[in-house]
Enzyme design. Structure first.
Site, PDB file in Angstrom:
ATOM      1  CE  LYS A 113      13.613   4.026  14.320  1.00  0.00           C
ATOM      2  NZ  LYS A 113      12.647   4.748  13.553  1.00  0.00           N
ATOM      3  CE  LYS A 195      11.531  -2.460  11.326  1.00  0.00           C
ATOM      4  NZ  LYS A 195      10.692  -1.342  11.308  1.00  0.00           N
ATOM      5  CE  LYS A 198      11.468   3.485   4.893  1.00  0.00           C
ATOM      6  NZ  LYS A 198      11.060   4.125   6.141  1.00  0.00           N
TER       7      LYS A 198
HETATM    8  P1  TYM Z   1       8.127   3.170   7.824  1.00  0.00           P
HETATM    9  O1  TYM Z   1       8.440   4.289   6.906  1.00  0.00           O
HETATM   10  O2  TYM Z   1       9.196   2.666   8.725  1.00  0.00           O
HETATM   11  O3  TYM Z   1       7.584   1.931   7.020  1.00  0.00           O
HETATM   12  C1  TYM Z   1       6.563   2.081   6.060  1.00  0.00           C
HETATM   13  C2  TYM Z   1       5.618   0.904   6.117  1.00  0.00           C
HETATM   14  O4  TYM Z   1       6.330  -0.312   5.877  1.00  0.00           O
HETATM   15  C3  TYM Z   1       6.026  -1.260   6.896  1.00  0.00           C
HETATM   16  N1  TYM Z   1       7.207  -2.103   7.100  1.00  0.00           N
HETATM   17  C4  TYM Z   1       7.193  -3.441   7.037  1.00  0.00           C
HETATM   18  N2  TYM Z   1       6.218  -4.310   6.779  1.00  0.00           N
HETATM   19  C5  TYM Z   1       6.550  -5.623   6.772  1.00  0.00           C
HETATM   20  N3  TYM Z   1       7.798  -6.086   6.990  1.00  0.00           N
HETATM   21  C6  TYM Z   1       8.810  -5.239   7.255  1.00  0.00           C
HETATM   22  N4  TYM Z   1      10.034  -5.691   7.446  1.00  0.00           N
HETATM   23  C7  TYM Z   1       8.526  -3.838   7.277  1.00  0.00           C
HETATM   24  N5  TYM Z   1       9.298  -2.731   7.483  1.00  0.00           N
HETATM   25  C8  TYM Z   1       8.460  -1.680   7.388  1.00  0.00           C
HETATM   26  C9  TYM Z   1       5.716  -0.412   8.116  1.00  0.00           C
HETATM   27  O5  TYM Z   1       4.954  -1.133   9.052  1.00  0.00           O
HETATM   28  C10 TYM Z   1       4.964   0.727   7.505  1.00  0.00           C
HETATM   29  O6  TYM Z   1       3.605   0.394   7.311  1.00  0.00           O
HETATM   30  N6  TYM Z   1       5.635   5.359  11.539  1.00  0.00           N
HETATM   31  C11 TYM Z   1       5.521   4.869  10.183  1.00  0.00           C
HETATM   32  C12 TYM Z   1       5.111   5.928   9.177  1.00  0.00           C
HETATM   33  C13 TYM Z   1       3.884   6.684   9.539  1.00  0.00           C
HETATM   34  C14 TYM Z   1       2.551   6.241   9.410  1.00  0.00           C
HETATM   35  C15 TYM Z   1       1.732   7.322   9.835  1.00  0.00           C
HETATM   36  C16 TYM Z   1       1.959   5.039   8.982  1.00  0.00           C
HETATM   37  C17 TYM Z   1       3.849   7.955  10.013  1.00  0.00           C
HETATM   38  N7  TYM Z   1       2.554   8.337  10.181  1.00  0.00           N
HETATM   39  C18 TYM Z   1       0.334   7.239   9.853  1.00  0.00           C
HETATM   40  C19 TYM Z   1       0.566   4.961   9.007  1.00  0.00           C
HETATM   41  C20 TYM Z   1      -0.215   6.028   9.430  1.00  0.00           C
HETATM   42  C21 TYM Z   1       6.875   4.326   9.772  1.00  0.00           C
HETATM   43  O7  TYM Z   1       7.887   4.674  10.320  1.00  0.00           O
HETATM   44  O8  TYM Z   1       6.835   3.530   8.685  1.00  0.00           O
END
Ligand code: TYM
Length: 330
Positions: A113, A195, A198
């Site tokens: 990023k 990957k 969003k």
């Molecule tokens: P975020 O918001 O980017 O994504 C949410 C969840 O979706 C999963 N994910 C994917 N899984 C499979 N293939 C993909 N292409 C893909 N893109 C996203 C992510 O692995 C995630 O599980 N840092 C985290 C949010 C967070 C969090 C937490 C998660 C903040 N605090 C505590 C668990 C526990 C994030 O940015 O996810």
């Protein structure tokens, strides 16, 4: 006996993709009957994405509605907005003081990023993993359902748990990642080396949970494959492998079953069936989503009651932590 705890969250930083669904959200509801589950809309995290106020507000409601549409039940799980529980950022501050700067600057997501926005890198982006660790540690979560891209952040959390416990004595539970079989890393339909995200600028690379049937069809039929022309599941046919993973995650057929099912058939036939599988898989969620979004009062009731329950647990943990580190109790 007390059930073990599950915690996870999704950032309201964009429209959710089927990567978010298959890697995380689909796995959330499954855990509800097995564990004591807490699911958070991590709105404070989304601030690091440089998001506009009106977008943050809208995505926050959307994600809450998608949680509910994906079968999260407020009677079974605690569902709330991160910003309604100040203990998240309180614990983050405390953990800041035992986090090595070098480790933060080596995190893959930070580096990626920071490279993308080299002219405006903010401290929030660097400190992001500490907030994520605080989220998990605050509730003593044993299991964290996330996609593969969060593996490093979870390892980082485990390091902080170990470090805190070794300095101040046993305080936090050691968390583990809970991954799905085939959905843990869904790739872009236009670039199978990246990957599905969003925040992808190429909207043809991602299928969004709320995409219309027409858009889903268009994106799948245009998805990058290869010139081998044989349906197989291997890393050399990465585009096709990704489509098989998507098929597998929606149907629970294994990749081998899918390869057998489409033996001697062309990519076109496979893709057409995949369109049906994805459209059918998303339809119930899309329908329920619209019902929730049109009832803001009900949403408010749910997030208020979730915040109340989460605050109670979080405040008790913060009290324990403050005591351990020597802060004077009020
Ligand atoms: P975020 O918001 O980017 O994504 C949410 C969840 O979706 C999963 N994910 C994917 N899984 C499979 N293939 C993909 N292409 C893909 N893109 C996203 C992510 O692995 C995630 O599980 N840092 C985290 C949010 C967070 C969090 C937490 C998660 C903040 N605090 C505590 C668990 C526990 C994030 O940015 O996810």
């Amino acid at each position: 006996m007390l059930k073990e705890r599950v915690f996870s969250g999704i950032q309201p930083s964009g429209n959710l993709t089927i990567g978010n669904y298959l890697g995380a959200l689909k796995n959330f509801s499954v855990q509800q009957d097995l564990y004591d589950c807490i699911y958070c809309v991590v709105d404070m995290h989304a601030l690091t994405a440089g998001i506009k106020a009106e977008d943050l507000n809208r995505y926050s409601y959307e994600i809450l509605s998608l949680y509910l549409a994906a079968d999260l039940d407020p009677e079974k799980s605690i569902i709330y907005f991160q910003s309604h529980v100040p203990a998240h950022t309180e614990l983050q501050w405390i953990l800041n003081s035992i986090t090595p700067l070098g480790q933060l600057s080596r995190m893959t997501q930070y580096k990626a990023k920071a490279e993308k926005h080299a002219d405006n890198i903010y401290a929030g982006l660097l400190n992001y993993p500490i907030l994520m660790a605080a989220d998990i540690m605050l509730f003593d979560a044993k299991y964290v359902p996330v996609g593969d891209d969060q593996r490093q952040h979870l390892e980082f959390t485990r390091d902080l748990v170990e470090k805190f416990n070794s300095i101040y004595g046993e305080t936090f539970v050691m968390p583990e990642m809970l991954a799905t079989k085939t959905g843990t890393r869904i790739m872009s339909l236009q670039n199978p080396a990246a990957k599905m995200s969003k925040s992808d600028e190429d909207i043809n690379g991602a299928i969004y949970i709320l995409d219309s049937e027409k858009d889903i069809k268009k994106k799948i039929m245009r998805a990058v494959t290869d010139s081998v022309g044989v349906i197989a599941y291997n890393k050399d046919q990465a585009g096709l492998k990704n489509l098989i993973d998507i098929y597998s995650s929606f149907t629970d057929l294994s990749p081998d079953d899918i390869v057998k099912k489409f033996d001697n058939q062309g990519y076109g036939t496979f893709k057409k069936e995949l369109v049906e599988v994805v459209v059918d898989g998303l339809r119930p969620i899309q329908n329920r989503y619209n019902e929730y979004m049109s009832n803001k009062d009900q949403l408010e009731e749910i997030y208020r009651s979730g915040a109340k329950k989460a605050r109670k647990l979080a405040n008790a943990k913060i009290k324990e932590v403050c005591d351990k580190i020597g802060l004077i109790e009020l």
